[in-house]
Structure formats: C-alpha cells, structure tokens
Design a protein around this motif. Structure first.
Motif, short mmCIF file in Angstrom:
data_model
loop_
_atom_site.label_atom_id
_atom_site.label_comp_id
_atom_site.label_asym_id
_atom_site.label_seq_id
_atom_site.Cartn_x
_atom_site.Cartn_y
_atom_site.Cartn_z
N ALA A 108 0.81 -1.22 0.00
CA ALA A 108 0.00 0.00 0.00
C ALA A 108 0.84 1.26 0.00
CB ALA A 108 -0.94 0.00 1.20
N ASP A 109 2.08 1.19 0.47
CA ASP A 109 2.87 2.41 0.56
C ASP A 109 3.44 2.85 -0.80
OD1 ASP A 109 4.74 0.38 0.29
OD2 ASP A 109 6.11 1.16 1.82
N THR A 110 3.30 2.02 -1.84
CA THR A 110 3.84 2.40 -3.15
C THR A 110 2.79 2.43 -4.25
OG1 THR A 110 4.44 0.10 -3.64
CG2 THR A 110 6.12 1.48 -2.59
N MET A 111 1.51 2.30 -3.93
CA MET A 111 0.51 2.17 -4.98
C MET A 111 -0.33 3.43 -5.21
SD MET A 111 -2.29 -0.38 -3.18
CE MET A 111 -3.64 -0.08 -4.33
N PHE A 112 -0.02 4.52 -4.49
CA PHE A 112 -0.87 5.71 -4.65
C PHE A 112 -0.13 6.92 -5.22
CE2 PHE A 112 -3.20 3.28 -1.35
CZ PHE A 112 -4.39 3.14 -2.04
N HIS A 113 1.14 6.78 -5.57
CA HIS A 113 1.81 7.92 -6.20
C HIS A 113 1.36 8.02 -7.66
CE1 HIS A 113 4.75 5.48 -8.49
NE2 HIS A 113 4.72 4.67 -7.44
N ALA A 114 1.65 9.14 -8.30
CA ALA A 114 1.09 9.42 -9.62
C ALA A 114 1.42 8.35 -10.64
CB ALA A 114 1.59 10.79 -10.10
N GLY A 115 2.65 7.88 -10.66
CA GLY A 115 3.03 6.85 -11.62
C GLY A 115 2.26 5.56 -11.43
N ALA A 116 2.07 5.16 -10.19
CA ALA A 116 1.32 3.94 -9.91
C ALA A 116 -0.15 4.09 -10.29
CB ALA A 116 1.45 3.57 -8.43
N ARG A 117 -0.73 5.25 -9.99
CA ARG A 117 -2.15 5.47 -10.28
C ARG A 117 -2.43 5.42 -11.78
NH1 ARG A 117 -1.45 9.93 -6.98
NH2 ARG A 117 -2.16 11.33 -8.65
N ALA A 118 -1.45 5.74 -12.59
CA ALA A 118 -1.65 5.71 -14.04
C ALA A 118 -1.88 4.30 -14.55
CB ALA A 118 -0.44 6.32 -14.74
N GLY A 119 -1.58 3.30 -13.73
CA GLY A 119 -1.70 1.91 -14.17
C GLY A 119 -3.00 1.23 -13.80
N TYR A 120 -3.92 1.94 -13.15
CA TYR A 120 -5.19 1.32 -12.79
C TYR A 120 -6.32 2.34 -12.79
CZ TYR A 120 -3.95 3.01 -8.05
OH TYR A 120 -3.59 3.78 -6.96
N ASP A 121 -7.56 1.83 -12.81
CA ASP A 121 -8.75 2.69 -12.84
C ASP A 121 -9.33 2.91 -11.46
OD1 ASP A 121 -9.00 2.91 -15.81
OD2 ASP A 121 -9.23 0.74 -15.63
N ALA A 122 -9.14 1.98 -10.56
CA ALA A 122 -9.62 2.10 -9.19
C ALA A 122 -8.75 1.21 -8.30
CB ALA A 122 -11.09 1.69 -9.06
N ALA A 123 -8.72 1.55 -7.02
CA ALA A 123 -7.97 0.77 -6.04
C ALA A 123 -8.92 0.25 -4.98
CB ALA A 123 -6.88 1.63 -5.39
N VAL A 124 -8.64 -0.93 -4.50
CA VAL A 124 -9.36 -1.50 -3.36
C VAL A 124 -8.37 -1.65 -2.22
CG1 VAL A 124 -10.58 -3.50 -2.43
CG2 VAL A 124 -11.13 -2.63 -4.71
N ALA A 125 -8.66 -1.00 -1.11
CA ALA A 125 -7.83 -1.07 0.08
C ALA A 125 -8.49 -1.97 1.11
CB ALA A 125 -7.61 0.33 0.65
N MET A 126 -7.74 -2.35 2.13
CA MET A 126 -8.25 -3.34 3.07
C MET A 126 -8.96 -2.74 4.28
SD MET A 126 -7.69 -6.21 1.63
CE MET A 126 -7.88 -5.41 0.02
N TYR A 127 -8.68 -1.47 4.58
CA TYR A 127 -9.34 -0.87 5.74
C TYR A 127 -9.47 0.64 5.53
CZ TYR A 127 -4.48 -0.08 7.27
OH TYR A 127 -3.16 0.28 7.35
N HIS A 128 -10.23 1.26 6.39
CA HIS A 128 -10.66 2.65 6.24
C HIS A 128 -9.53 3.62 5.95
CE1 HIS A 128 -11.95 6.63 7.73
NE2 HIS A 128 -13.17 6.26 7.36
N ASP A 129 -8.56 3.72 6.85
CA ASP A 129 -7.53 4.75 6.68
C ASP A 129 -6.60 4.45 5.51
OD1 ASP A 129 -8.70 5.89 8.86
OD2 ASP A 129 -6.88 6.04 10.06
N GLN A 130 -6.40 3.18 5.21
CA GLN A 130 -5.57 2.82 4.07
C GLN A 130 -6.16 3.38 2.77
OE1 GLN A 130 -5.39 -1.34 2.60
NE2 GLN A 130 -3.25 -1.35 3.28
N ALA A 131 -7.48 3.50 2.72
CA ALA A 131 -8.16 4.05 1.54
C ALA A 131 -8.30 5.57 1.61
CB ALA A 131 -9.54 3.41 1.41
N LEU A 132 -8.65 6.08 2.78
CA LEU A 132 -9.03 7.49 2.86
C LEU A 132 -7.84 8.44 2.98
CD1 LEU A 132 -11.79 6.11 3.25
CD2 LEU A 132 -12.41 8.04 4.70
N ILE A 133 -6.74 8.00 3.54
CA ILE A 133 -5.58 8.89 3.65
C ILE A 133 -5.10 9.34 2.27
CG2 ILE A 133 -3.14 9.01 4.29
CD1 ILE A 133 -3.89 7.45 6.84
N PRO A 134 -4.91 8.43 1.30
CA PRO A 134 -4.44 8.92 0.00
C PRO A 134 -5.40 9.86 -0.70
CG PRO A 134 -4.89 6.56 -0.08
CD PRO A 134 -4.93 6.96 1.36
#
Length: 325
Positions: A239-265
């Motif tokens: 999770a610590d490397t999947m939300f920077h701009a380069g990583a986000r360009a490779g997917y349409d949506a992300a699924v995180a495992m818990y609340h803060d893991q999703a909402l912080i980014p």
C-alpha cells in the motif's frame, strides 16, 4: 439528457442548506438538480422556485434553486438539531429514493445527516445513510467508493477498529467488494475493461508471509478466482507504493483493506473535492465527503466544493448508465 438529480436536504441545522444554495449559485441550469426540503431552512435571500415535479427543475434553475417542498415540523437553528425534524430528514431520503427508482430523477445526491439526531428524534435504526439506502433498495451488500479526479478508492472494511480488520476481511467480503466495484466501473463510469489495484493488508503485502498471512490465506485466493473470471486485477500490492502518480496511471480504481488505508491517500490528493459514491445499489447515489459541520453552520463559511463535485459525478454516472442501457 438524464433526468435531473435529486438532492436531499440532510440535517437542516447543519451546512446542508447553505451548500445546496452555493451549489445552485455555481451550477445554475448547467446541471439541473432539485432540492428536497423546506424552503424555510435555506439561507435568507437565496432565490428559490418551488416545483411541482422533478421535470420542472431544468427550467426553474434559470431563476432560482428548484425546491421540491418537503414539510418539516420545526425551524432549523444552525448547529442545534431539533429531534422534531428527524422524521422529515428520514422521509426526505426515502422520497428521493422513490423518485430515482421511478425514473423521475436521474441520480440521488444526499446532503449530510446527523445520525445521533435521527436516533434521538425518530429511533433511526441504521448506522448511517448507506445502510438505510441499501435497506430501501432491498440490497444486502453495497460498497463505499471515495472518488476524485485523481483517484477512485474502495475500502473493503469501513468503520471498525483496526484490531478487528483481519477477522472481518474474509474471502466472501473481499470477493463481493471486488465484483461490485468491477461492475460499477463498467456500468457507471463507462470503463469497458477496468483495471483494479488491490492493496495488501500487511506491510509490503505480507512479504511472502513473513509479515502476516492474510495475503496468502485470503487475498491471493480471491484475486486468483476473479482473474479466472476475466477481471483485471493487480496485486496484492504494498500500500505504501501504490498511490503515487506513476502507480495510479496503471489502474482505474484501487481497493484497500481498511478505512484509513483508503481514505488517507484520497484526502491527501483532494481534501475538498472528494465524493462518496455507493456502489451496488439499483440507482446512482453520491454525497459530499463531509458531515454536518455544526460548528460553522449558519455562518456562510461552508465550502460547497465536495457537494458540487458530487452533483457533477452523479450526472456523469447517470449519463454513463443511460448509455450502457
């Protein structure tokens, strides 16, 4: 052109009426929506047009905020919710659902509610908006998505203590979350072959089991099963490397495992413009990603950015769903 969007008033003693008025001032007739509530709860001086039916909203929006009148028992005092108004807040939501389900409205956008006020005043039996909407729709499992221009992210578990996440994160929950997200990306966002990035639960996605076995025992088997169905999935990823701009360009949506893991980014990327979207309902529902803000209600300081984004997203989703029909 989809039918106009239904905007429910939410808690009238919060900032909902103020941001509704600001949204109309920004959008006017360019994005027709109508407000379900009591005109007396809106800020003084806001132009309003009482409409008889949703179909009148587009024309009315040229002159003022279109209002589908919904009577309340009491006045709205900023920052001081009145239990006498709780039943009307709840019935306004139900009315909005009826209108979107019969096609009179193209989508539902909900103003923020105050759950304690609803419980105190009307014995509201649901943890929140989402659960009530699911009950009205007769749907057992829905999914919360937070979305902005830069990121769409779904938490597989939501409002539970972090210590309870591993036990709650079973294969059935994750499977349903991913299936619902995949279907919504196609139907409501017009993405024909969605790519979904899936976070691991543990640091470094468990690092082969040395930092936890949830990835091996739960996440990977679900991803393998869904890949066999043709769903495009990446992960589990650290999770610590999947939300920077380069990583986000490779997917349409992300699924995180818990609340803060999703909402912080997403709150880091766009704190004011995030939108709450409920996936898995038979109708479109969006809402601003904030609460009633009683501390600033009635002061003219409320920021309508998230509501405006929610209305715009609701309209885009309505267009995508109509095109896919």
């Amino acid at each position: 052109m989809p039918a106009p969007i239904a905007l429910t008033c939410g808690e009238p003693s919060g900032i909902g009426p103020e941001i509704a008025a600001k949204a109309w001032a920004e959008l006017g007739a360019t994005l027709p929506f109508f407000w379900i509530g009591d005109e007396g709860h809106l800020p003084r001086g806001v132009p309003t047009v009482r409409i008889a039916a949703p179909r009148d909203a587009a024309h009315a929006a040229l002159s003022g905020l279109p209002v589908l009148h919904h009577p309340f028992a009491a006045a709205a005092l900023p920052g001081r919710p009145d239990p006498a108004n709780a039943a009307a807040v709840i019935s306004a939501i139900a009315r909005g659902v009826d209108l979107v389900r019969d096609g009179s409205a193209g989508a539902l956008c909900t103003g923020p509610i105050h759950k304690k006020a609803l419980k105190d005043g009307a014995a509201f039996a649901y943890p929140g908006h989402t659960e009530y909407l699911a009950a009205l729709a007769g749907v057992e499992r829905v999914v919360m998505m937070l979305a902005c221009d830069a990121l769409k992210v779904v938490p597989a578990t939501i409002h539970i203590p972090v210590a309870e996440v591993p036990a709650a994160l079973d294969r059935a929950r994750l499977y349903d979350t991913l299936r619902i997200t995949h279907a919504a990306l196609i139907r409501d966002f017009g993405i024909q072959s969605p790519r979904i990035a899936v976070a691991g639960l543990n640091p470094h996605a468990g690092e082969g089991g040395t930092m936890g076995r949830e990835e091996i025992d739960t996440i990977i088997p679900v991803l393998d099963a869904l890949r066999a169905e043709g769903i495009g999935l990446l992960g589990p990823l650290s999770a610590d490397t999947m939300f920077h701009a380069g990583a986000r360009a490779g997917y349409d949506a992300a699924v995180a495992m818990y609340h803060d893991q999703a909402l912080i980014p997403i709150k880091t990327l766009d704190f004011s413009g995030g939108v709450n979207v409920t996936l898995g309902l038979p109708f479109i529902r969006t809402s601003p990603d904030h609460g009633t803000a009683f501390d600033i209600a009635g002061q003219g300081r409320a920021d309508a950015t998230s509501l405006i984004a929610a209305l715009r997203m609701a309209e885009r989703m309505a267009r995508a769903r109509a095109a896919a029909a």
